[in-house]
Write an enzyme that holds these catalytic residues in place. Structure first.
Site, short mmCIF file in Angstrom:
data_model
loop_
_atom_site.label_atom_id
_atom_site.label_comp_id
_atom_site.label_asym_id
_atom_site.label_seq_id
_atom_site.Cartn_x
_atom_site.Cartn_y
_atom_site.Cartn_z
N GLY A 218 3.30 48.33 2.84
CA GLY A 218 3.04 47.47 3.99
C GLY A 218 3.61 46.08 3.77
O GLY A 218 4.66 45.89 3.15
N SER A 219 2.90 45.09 4.27
CA SER A 219 3.43 43.73 4.28
C SER A 219 3.54 43.09 2.90
O SER A 219 4.18 42.04 2.77
CB SER A 219 2.56 42.85 5.19
OG SER A 219 2.71 43.25 6.53
N THR A 220 2.92 43.67 1.88
CA THR A 220 3.11 43.10 0.54
C THR A 220 4.58 43.20 0.12
O THR A 220 5.05 42.40 -0.70
CB THR A 220 2.22 43.79 -0.51
OG1 THR A 220 2.54 45.18 -0.58
CG2 THR A 220 0.74 43.62 -0.17
N SER A 277 2.60 36.93 8.36
CA SER A 277 3.08 38.30 8.13
C SER A 277 3.85 38.82 9.34
O SER A 277 3.51 39.85 9.94
CB SER A 277 1.90 39.24 7.81
OG SER A 277 2.36 40.36 7.08
#
Length: 486
Positions: A218-220, A277
């Site tokens: 995901g956004s990591t 994000s």
């Protein structure tokens, strides 16, 4: 000698020669194969004929042994807080073999390692019972407990590293199991083993999710894309506006890439894009950088390669063959991008260590029964994904995420904390509850002593309540505090 006797003599000589050849073949060619044959019970009996050496955390053994009555196996392995430490120790079972550190360091723990030849010789001459060597780990007991307790009854994993050395400080995976329950050869051990089978327990408690499970990050993963943007020169000023439409139409398609919620991401700066994000900003950046640039940067962080710590960790994935629209999706941690918790801890670690990624490891040293050090792990540089200047820019951005963005639950008073949240969609048409991610580091005047990656699979939670900042950040905070509170 008459002819019949001569024939008998020659035949007997050939039989003796064949026997000698066979004996030498078995002894010198097949010896290792027979010794390692899982059906050779003598090998297993020999493994448990004396106490195994211990696996040690700090100055305390987290393993032990007990004598077995009425069995060919004299000693059985025992574990302290077995479920908490299972991802580190693995199991040593009279019936089911060894895994994790118990498996990788099996010869040393049983005393059969060639490096313990001198110790075995002395024991033989003095009549002392042979002993195995001890494995001293890099783990931090307080950090491990914080990780395990933080996960609680949720499914997930935590990895914490010392960015300055690569030493693994915590490695938790839940649900877990107690290796003591399968250490023997009894009917009870067999029942416990059967219960651990994934067919009988779909939660798969024996799976080490920290090393052997890959998740969509995901956004990591936007940290990797941000690093690629800085290293490629696509972005030089993190506070300058980007050219980013909202929504962003994926290259070669008519499909719009949108942002979550009501956030405003049009032409957002890289700092604001990370803080909020923004999918559109990082998706476009990934496409602009291009496939090869993104692959190169991801692989500098460790993607597409197994890691040995010395236990094997599965390779995290960033595809090397994609269309531009797929590159854009992968650059926000979706499409086929997948990462282990160890991998994402490595990403945070490299950023915290001013762009230098140290090789992760969990064994500090191997110690003989007489307490002499047989071998020691020296910290080693794995790669340099970022220049020091760009790493510090990314640190500043990650600290903005914690101070003014989605990572506020990781704040620690008086400590610089940087982080990145992630809520990774998965399932057919994203129909399953998303994974909650949080990666972070804590910074002191002496550098960063800890970087953490947390992933939580909480299928029981309300879908709208699942977020990296809500579920995973508090766990990361408690682990960082445990390392800082010496």
């Amino acid at each position: 000698m008459n002819k019949p006797l001569r024939r008998v003599a020659v035949f007997c000589g050939l039989l003796v020669l064949a026997l000698l050849i066979r004996v030498n073949y078995v002894q010198f060619v097949q010896a290792d194969q027979l010794q390692n044959d899982p059906h050779n019970r003598r090998v297993a009996i020999n493994q448990y004929a004396q106490p195994r050496g211990n696996i040690i955390v700090g100055d305390k053994a987290i393993t032990g042994h007990t004598e077995t009555n009425g069995s060919d196996f004299k000693y059985k392995r025992t574990y302290t807080d077995g479920a908490m430490w299972a991802p580190v120790t693995g199991h040593a079972s009279q019936a089911y073999g060894t895994t994790m550190l118990e498996g990788v360091e099996d010869k040393f723990l049983t005393g059969n390692d060639d490096r313990l030849f001198f110790n075995r010789t002395i024991d033989l001459l003095t009549g002392k019972q042979r002993q195995g060597g001890n494995v001293v780990t890099t783990l931090n007991a307080k950090a491990q407990k914080a990780a395990f307790d933080g996960l609680g009854n949720k499914k997930g994993a935590v990895v914490a590293l010392d960015p300055r050395t690569g030493a693994i400080l915590a490695m938790a995976s839940t649900p877990s199991y107690d290796p003591s329950g399968i250490a023997g050869y009894s009917g009870t051990d067999e029942k416990n083993w059967i219960a651990l089978d994934k067919k009988n327990d779909p939660d798969d408690p024996s799976l080490n999710r920290a090393l052997r499970q890959t998740y969509p990050p995901g956004s990591t993963f936007k940290l990797v894309t941000a690093a690629a943007a800085l290293e490629s020169g696509k972005v030089t000023d993190v506070n300058a506006k980007t050219t980013s439409p909202d929504p962003y139409i994926l290259p070669g398609t008519s499909v719009p890439l949108k942002n979550e919620g009501s956030i405003k991401c049009r032409d957002a700066t890289l700092r604001d894009a990370l803080r909020q994000s923004c999918n559109t900003v990082f998706g476009k950046l990934g496409a602009d950088i291009g496939l090869q640039g993104m692959v190169d940067e991801a692989e500098k962080f460790g993607f597409n390669k197994e890691q040995l710590v010395p236990v094997r960790a599965d390779a995290s994935n960033f595809d090397t063959k994609m269309s531009p629209d797929q590159v854009a999706q992968s650059s926000i941690g979706q499409f086929d991008t997948a990462a282990t918790p160890l991998q994402m801890a490595m990403v945070a670690s490299a950023i915290a260590n001013n762009g230098v990624l140290m090789k992760p490891y969990e064994v500090a040293k191997l110690v003989a029964p007489n307490l002499s050090t047989i071998s020691q792990t020296d910290p080693a540089e794995l790669s340099k994904p970022l220049s020091p200047e760009n790493a510090q820019k990314l640190q500043s951005m990650m600290e903005t995420v914690v101070n003014d963005g989605t990572g506020k639950n990781a704040k620690i008073p008086g400590v610089r904390v940087g982080g990145k949240t992630g809520t990774a969609q998965h399932g057919v048409n994203n129909d399953k509850a998303p994974y909650a991610w949080f990666v972070s580091y804590a910074m002191t005047d002496q550098g960063s002593p800890v970087a953490v990656a947390v992933v939580v699979e909480d299928g029981a939670a309300n879908r709208d309540d699942i977020s990296g900042g809500g579920l995973a950040a508090p766990i990361a905070k408690s682990v960082m505090q445990a390392v800082l509170d010496k």
